[in-house]
Design a protein around this motif. Sequence first.
Motif, short mmCIF file in Angstrom:
data_model
loop_
_atom_site.label_atom_id
_atom_site.label_comp_id
_atom_site.label_asym_id
_atom_site.label_seq_id
_atom_site.Cartn_x
_atom_site.Cartn_y
_atom_site.Cartn_z
N TRP A 1 25.94 -2.14 -38.46
CA TRP A 1 27.08 -2.44 -37.61
C TRP A 1 27.57 -1.20 -36.87
O TRP A 1 27.39 -0.06 -37.32
CB TRP A 1 28.21 -3.11 -38.38
N VAL A 2 28.19 -1.46 -35.72
CA VAL A 2 28.71 -0.40 -34.87
C VAL A 2 30.14 -0.78 -34.48
O VAL A 2 30.47 -1.97 -34.35
CB VAL A 2 27.83 -0.21 -33.61
N ASP A 3 30.99 0.21 -34.31
CA ASP A 3 32.42 -0.04 -34.05
C ASP A 3 32.67 -0.32 -32.57
O ASP A 3 33.45 0.38 -31.91
CB ASP A 3 33.26 1.13 -34.54
N ALA A 4 32.02 -1.35 -32.05
CA ALA A 4 32.19 -1.71 -30.64
C ALA A 4 31.71 -3.13 -30.43
O ALA A 4 30.97 -3.69 -31.25
CB ALA A 4 31.40 -0.75 -29.73
N ASN A 5 32.17 -3.73 -29.35
CA ASN A 5 31.68 -5.03 -28.91
C ASN A 5 30.46 -4.77 -28.05
O ASN A 5 30.56 -4.31 -26.92
CB ASN A 5 32.77 -5.75 -28.11
N VAL A 6 29.25 -5.07 -28.58
CA VAL A 6 28.01 -4.72 -27.88
C VAL A 6 27.77 -5.62 -26.67
O VAL A 6 26.81 -5.38 -25.92
CB VAL A 6 26.81 -4.78 -28.83
N VAL A 7 28.62 -6.66 -26.49
CA VAL A 7 28.54 -7.45 -25.26
C VAL A 7 29.29 -6.74 -24.15
O VAL A 7 28.82 -6.65 -23.01
CB VAL A 7 29.11 -8.87 -25.50
N ARG A 8 30.46 -6.22 -24.48
CA ARG A 8 31.29 -5.53 -23.48
C ARG A 8 30.80 -4.10 -23.26
O ARG A 8 30.80 -3.61 -22.13
CB ARG A 8 32.75 -5.54 -23.95
N VAL A 9 30.39 -3.42 -24.34
CA VAL A 9 29.83 -2.07 -24.25
C VAL A 9 28.31 -2.22 -24.34
O VAL A 9 27.81 -2.86 -25.26
CB VAL A 9 30.35 -1.18 -25.39
N PRO A 10 27.54 -1.64 -23.43
CA PRO A 10 26.08 -1.85 -23.43
C PRO A 10 25.38 -1.15 -24.59
O PRO A 10 24.73 -0.12 -24.42
CB PRO A 10 25.65 -1.27 -22.08
N LEU A 11 25.53 -1.73 -25.78
CA LEU A 11 24.90 -1.15 -26.98
C LEU A 11 23.99 -2.15 -27.70
O LEU A 11 23.41 -1.81 -28.73
CB LEU A 11 25.97 -0.66 -27.96
N ARG A 12 23.87 -3.37 -27.16
CA ARG A 12 23.12 -4.40 -27.87
C ARG A 12 21.65 -4.00 -28.05
O ARG A 12 21.12 -4.06 -29.17
CB ARG A 12 23.21 -5.72 -27.11
N ASP A 13 21.00 -3.59 -26.99
CA ASP A 13 19.58 -3.22 -27.09
C ASP A 13 19.39 -2.03 -28.02
O ASP A 13 18.41 -1.96 -28.78
CB ASP A 13 19.02 -2.90 -25.71
N ARG A 14 20.34 -1.11 -27.97
CA ARG A 14 20.22 0.07 -28.83
C ARG A 14 20.39 -0.30 -30.30
O ARG A 14 19.72 0.24 -31.18
CB ARG A 14 21.25 1.12 -28.42
N LEU A 15 21.29 -1.22 -30.58
CA LEU A 15 21.50 -1.67 -31.95
C LEU A 15 20.24 -2.33 -32.49
O LEU A 15 19.81 -2.06 -33.62
CB LEU A 15 22.68 -2.64 -32.01
N PHE A 16 19.61 -3.18 -31.70
CA PHE A 16 18.38 -3.84 -32.14
C PHE A 16 17.24 -2.83 -32.27
O PHE A 16 16.40 -2.95 -33.17
CB PHE A 16 17.99 -4.94 -31.15
#
Length: 328
Positions: A257-272
């Motif tokens: 988990w990351v302390d951000a909304n990965v939809v609003r902040v472009p972190l989704r691809d990085r998380l995966f």
Amino acid sequence: MRFAIVEGTKSVAGLLFWSAGHVVNALVLLAGGIYVLFCVAWLHAPLLDVLRVTATMALPVLGLAWLIRRGGRRLWKPAPAPSPVRRGLLAVAGVAVVIACGSIVRTGVRDYQCSVDRSRHAAGTQKDGVERVCAIDLDRYDIGFQSLARATRKLAFPPVDLAHTPFAQFESLGGRAEFVNDIPSRLYRGFRMPDGHQVTLFEHDMSADGSRSWRDPKDEPERINGLPARLVILETSSGKAVSVLSWFEGRRGYQLWVDANVVRVPLRDRLFALAASLPRAIPACPNEPPRPPLRFDADGNPVAEPMPQVMTQAQMDAIVDGSRRPCK
């Protein structure tokens, strides 16, 4: 004679009030100590945050106990008026108690209103893949880390090696072990990314403690290296958010988990990508006896396994002392 009786009654009542104030103080300090120990040792909450919340809750009660004790003291043994310095200190303490009471009331009203709104609009709590939650719902993801060496010293399983993954480029925040059936079979590791976001990797080796987990396949539409996974985004009305990616690899359960909304902040691809970079896990009990598949009822819920009619000594030892659970 009547005056003496009245004075004696006042003295006894004062002594009782004075004693009651001390008893309340002792109980509050004991309860506060237990609360701090529980939050830090079991919930892994940061110590400073726990102390701040504990002080906020304890100050009003301690203030009331002080008033009871002071009133009882005056009835029991009348004392001269306090000095100006003492009056100033008492005024400061009174302001602190009032602020603490206001903070408790404000927090309670806010949490209650959030819970009411969430229940009233349950169908609309999830929008654009984001689940609307209260601030208290995110406390579970605020881990108080300790040194990684201490957290892994007596761990019951080998955690995945992150040396050749992107995690090695992040700042390490430490780790935290967690027990299941008295076995340290869970590990949290925290990292700070170059952009300032905090990411946490959680591992649970169920072969170490003998536990089991099940999730409805319909709730796992994502994929991590071909394995079913689920992404949940939790966000409060103030914008504070946590995005949780979870999946299973054999008997190893993962959460990232990351302390951000990965939809609003472009972190989704990085998380995966971080999840996909993990090497294969080495189970604590590679020769664990196979367990029968889970059975489900008509509603699709898992059914508990019946207790065997005959149990071996090893199985009995495992029930009495989880640390003696045989791996082979």
